[in-house]
Motif scaffolding. Sequence first.
Motif, mmCIF file in Angstrom:
data_model
loop_
_atom_site.group_PDB
_atom_site.id
_atom_site.type_symbol
_atom_site.label_atom_id
_atom_site.label_comp_id
_atom_site.label_asym_id
_atom_site.label_seq_id
_atom_site.Cartn_x
_atom_site.Cartn_y
_atom_site.Cartn_z
ATOM 1 N N VAL A 222 59.355 58.371 13.755
ATOM 2 C CA VAL A 222 58.818 59.952 13.900
ATOM 3 C C VAL A 222 57.732 60.020 15.004
ATOM 4 O O VAL A 222 56.852 59.440 14.659
ATOM 5 C CB VAL A 222 58.356 60.645 12.499
ATOM 6 N N PRO A 223 58.027 60.596 15.937
ATOM 7 C CA PRO A 223 56.854 60.607 17.103
ATOM 8 C C PRO A 223 55.783 61.249 16.806
ATOM 9 O O PRO A 223 55.896 62.568 16.283
ATOM 10 C CB PRO A 223 57.598 61.223 18.287
ATOM 11 N N LEU A 224 54.503 60.738 17.136
ATOM 12 C CA LEU A 224 53.332 61.487 16.916
ATOM 13 C C LEU A 224 52.537 61.688 18.124
ATOM 14 O O LEU A 224 51.384 62.163 18.230
ATOM 15 C CB LEU A 224 52.485 60.639 15.877
ATOM 16 N N GLY A 225 53.209 60.950 19.179
ATOM 17 C CA GLY A 225 52.593 61.350 20.575
ATOM 18 C C GLY A 225 51.972 60.219 21.305
ATOM 19 O O GLY A 225 51.459 59.244 20.465
ATOM 20 N N ALA A 226 52.092 59.881 22.472
ATOM 21 C CA ALA A 226 51.352 58.530 23.075
ATOM 22 C C ALA A 226 51.739 57.461 22.724
ATOM 23 O O ALA A 226 51.120 56.531 22.439
ATOM 24 C CB ALA A 226 49.647 58.796 23.213
ATOM 25 N N GLY A 227 53.140 57.208 22.443
ATOM 26 C CA GLY A 227 53.739 55.918 22.056
ATOM 27 C C GLY A 227 53.531 55.653 20.729
ATOM 28 O O GLY A 227 53.813 54.512 20.194
ATOM 29 N N LEU A 228 53.087 56.596 19.668
ATOM 30 C CA LEU A 228 52.862 56.187 18.463
ATOM 31 C C LEU A 228 53.665 56.906 17.636
ATOM 32 O O LEU A 228 54.103 58.008 17.981
ATOM 33 C CB LEU A 228 51.409 56.807 18.280
ATOM 34 N N PHE A 229 54.185 56.320 16.645
ATOM 35 C CA PHE A 229 55.315 56.672 15.584
ATOM 36 C C PHE A 229 54.950 56.303 14.200
ATOM 37 O O PHE A 229 54.153 55.484 13.837
ATOM 38 C CB PHE A 229 56.733 56.154 16.088
ATOM 39 N N ARG A 230 55.714 57.433 13.476
ATOM 40 C CA ARG A 230 55.479 57.024 12.020
ATOM 41 C C ARG A 230 56.689 56.411 11.485
ATOM 42 O O ARG A 230 57.835 56.954 11.801
ATOM 43 C CB ARG A 230 55.159 58.532 11.330
ATOM 44 N N PHE A 231 56.633 55.674 10.373
ATOM 45 C CA PHE A 231 57.744 55.250 9.841
ATOM 46 C C PHE A 231 58.313 56.151 8.693
ATOM 47 O O PHE A 231 57.395 56.412 7.844
ATOM 48 C CB PHE A 231 57.603 53.760 9.202
ATOM 49 N N GLY A 232 59.519 56.771 8.800
ATOM 50 C CA GLY A 232 59.910 57.715 8.007
ATOM 51 C C GLY A 232 59.438 59.252 7.829
ATOM 52 O O GLY A 232 58.540 59.432 8.579
ATOM 53 N N GLU A 233 60.370 59.976 7.486
ATOM 54 C CA GLU A 233 60.207 61.419 7.574
ATOM 55 C C GLU A 233 58.973 61.882 6.699
ATOM 56 O O GLU A 233 58.422 63.063 7.064
ATOM 57 C CB GLU A 233 61.449 62.132 7.002
ATOM 58 N N GLU A 234 58.626 61.381 5.780
ATOM 59 C CA GLU A 234 57.581 61.986 4.945
ATOM 60 C C GLU A 234 56.248 62.009 5.693
ATOM 61 O O GLU A 234 55.652 61.163 6.182
ATOM 62 C CB GLU A 234 57.344 61.000 3.493
ATOM 63 N N GLU A 235 55.603 63.005 5.620
ATOM 64 C CA GLU A 235 54.466 63.415 6.620
ATOM 65 C C GLU A 235 53.321 62.720 6.119
ATOM 66 O O GLU A 235 52.319 62.461 6.673
ATOM 67 C CB GLU A 235 54.259 65.075 6.513
ATOM 68 N N HIS A 236 53.237 62.361 4.736
ATOM 69 C CA HIS A 236 52.163 61.728 3.955
ATOM 70 C C HIS A 236 52.421 60.021 4.263
ATOM 71 O O HIS A 236 51.436 59.513 3.832
ATOM 72 C CB HIS A 236 51.784 61.946 2.497
ATOM 73 N N GLY A 237 53.225 59.832 4.770
ATOM 74 C CA GLY A 237 53.416 58.025 4.968
ATOM 75 C C GLY A 237 52.651 57.495 6.058
ATOM 76 O O GLY A 237 52.598 58.199 7.299
ATOM 77 N N PRO A 238 51.645 56.669 5.770
ATOM 78 C CA PRO A 238 50.672 56.033 6.548
ATOM 79 C C PRO A 238 51.003 54.893 7.652
ATOM 80 O O PRO A 238 50.222 54.721 8.590
ATOM 81 C CB PRO A 238 49.603 55.533 5.764
ATOM 82 N N ASP A 239 52.282 54.720 7.529
ATOM 83 C CA ASP A 239 52.680 53.321 8.223
ATOM 84 C C ASP A 239 52.996 53.773 9.605
ATOM 85 O O ASP A 239 53.595 54.652 9.965
ATOM 86 C CB ASP A 239 53.900 52.612 7.656
ATOM 87 N N ARG A 240 52.311 53.010 10.683
ATOM 88 C CA ARG A 240 52.565 53.458 12.046
ATOM 89 C C ARG A 240 52.951 52.174 12.849
ATOM 90 O O ARG A 240 52.715 51.366 12.439
ATOM 91 C CB ARG A 240 51.139 54.004 12.532
ATOM 92 N N VAL A 241 53.585 52.449 14.134
ATOM 93 C CA VAL A 241 53.751 51.727 15.152
ATOM 94 C C VAL A 241 53.637 52.091 16.419
ATOM 95 O O VAL A 241 53.746 53.506 16.753
ATOM 96 C CB VAL A 241 55.338 51.118 15.202
ATOM 97 N N ARG A 242 52.800 51.577 17.378
ATOM 98 C CA ARG A 242 52.594 51.947 18.584
ATOM 99 C C ARG A 242 52.913 50.920 19.600
ATOM 100 O O ARG A 242 53.059 49.692 19.550
ATOM 101 C CB ARG A 242 51.074 51.977 18.859
ATOM 102 N N PHE A 243 53.698 51.346 20.658
ATOM 103 C CA PHE A 243 54.448 50.618 21.747
ATOM 104 C C PHE A 243 53.523 50.420 22.816
ATOM 105 O O PHE A 243 52.853 51.519 23.348
ATOM 106 C CB PHE A 243 55.821 51.224 22.174
ATOM 107 N N GLU A 244 53.271 49.468 23.531
ATOM 108 C CA GLU A 244 52.311 49.029 24.433
ATOM 109 C C GLU A 244 52.709 48.180 25.299
ATOM 110 O O GLU A 244 53.952 47.539 25.333
ATOM 111 C CB GLU A 244 50.686 48.512 24.129
#
Length: 570
Positions: free
Chosen positions: A522-544
């Motif tokens: 799920v995109p969070l902006g500026a190349g940062l994404f959350r794993f999964g649809e749950e808004e409270h999921g804390p796991d992230r991936v950033r592409f650089e």
Amino acid sequence: MQPISRRRFLDLTTRTAAGLGAAGLLGFPRLAFSADPADPASAGPHAAALGAIDAFVQRHIRERGIPGMTVGIAHRGGVLAVRTYGSRDVKTGAPVLADDLFEIGSITKSFIGIALLQLHEAGRLDLQRPILDYLPWLRIESAFAPITVHHLLTHSSGLPNPLALPSVPLWTAHAPGEHFHYCNLGYDILGRLLESLYGKPLKDILTARILKPLGMNATSPVISPDLRLRMPVSYWPVYDDRPFPRHGRLAEAPHLTMDDAAGCIVSTAHDMALYMAMLLNRGRGLFSGPSFSRFSTPAIPAPAFGEGSGYGYGIAIQPVEGRTLLRHTGGMVSFSSAMQVDLDDGFGVFASVNASLAGYRPNAVAAYALAALRAERDGQPLPPMPELDDPFKVPDAAALAGTFTAPNGRKLTVSADGTLLRLLHAGESIPLERIAPDTFFASHQDFERFPLSFGREGGSVVEVSHGADWYPGERYKGPRTFEAPEEWKAYAGHYRNDSPWEGSAILVLRKGRLWAGDTPLVPLGAGLFRFGEEEHGPDRVRFENVVDSENRGRALRAVINGVDYRRLET
């Protein structure tokens, strides 16, 4: 969503100052445990149950393709039995030995919970105090209330789940205490808290506070090279970038060195039976009744551990038919363990395997052993063995059969032959092996890199996904074309970290979204994404490090929960 780790990514992409001393320091008597697992006097009354357990485990290791297993069984009086099965080294055929050390993985967390409760009893730790009061050097950026020791113990902190502290500041995704999200990092922090309060290394704390008082003399609180010859050879999948089928190919795994409080203990089945006997006696010899109640009372729902389960202080608690079960599993790079302790019936079972088999844990062994022991004690017939789990048997195979057509016109045809599901491809009929509900492995070079995942709407199968490929069926009623931001094309690809805990992460662009297996990003902006649809999921991936932006574009690096993965062109 489950924690992001080497094994989880494979699943996704395929579907403590002074005060150390004896337990007597707290004023509780030490429990006298039996120390001889081979004593016929202790095992005799349970001979029939032990025979049934032996027969089931021998069938189970053949069914699952397990190299070797050790099993420890406890009752309130101490060690009831130790059983070993299979090979400690498949090359030589050498059998597993009773004194072999197995990595217990996350079962270590219950030891950490006990050690912290001992400090709480001594008045040296406030469980509701913010962790930053104790460890001010921690870098946590959060818009929510402070994270307490209690939140870390119960996996409700809202922190992400790298195995160890990353080099970047930590973040939180929800207010502490609101949600359960399994977090190895939280226990790494708790281990550092113990070291800070005691002024000693964690290994010394666990030895003095738990291992020595219980007589767990074979157990080591740190996995080190010194132990290698005392441990069986362990195994992991040959390939870490694709689904692992039943009886898939295994290779010898590298030896692990680990002192992280999330999973640093290596033990024998005999010593783990001593530990379970302590739990069956409600902590006697280590900590008080009120502390044991705190330890074993659900603080937050944790359905991942079974229906109705909650999580306490390093242990899961599950009600089963009016009884209370304490349970935990442990998954290491190349060991898999399970512990189940029935507080009401008075039996506990620990089982460990010298292999990592794509999410497998020996829970079935622990559950059957408890059932057999309970039946014999109550004078009831021994329970029948569970039915063989045939991964090629699909009860609703006909519901999954059909022809599915990709937007480019390519077809994928699946047929049902009774309960057997087949993929018809290039003139071949390929049996499909179930690796998860509605998720299958096809043993063919064109399909083995990704699972075939069937999607349903209203109970009906409407689509099939395979990596980046999408095949809607006749029942599919939604859109068939999708748009995605152009830069997302640069993010899809194969990323790798060479730590044995991390391995490969394959991310694909499908239906206008980025996916890790069946988990959307799920995109969070500026190349940062959350794993999964749950808004409270804390796991992230950033592409650089996106390069060749005027050609096809490629992100050279994915940073997953603060851990660097480099792109591979495979």
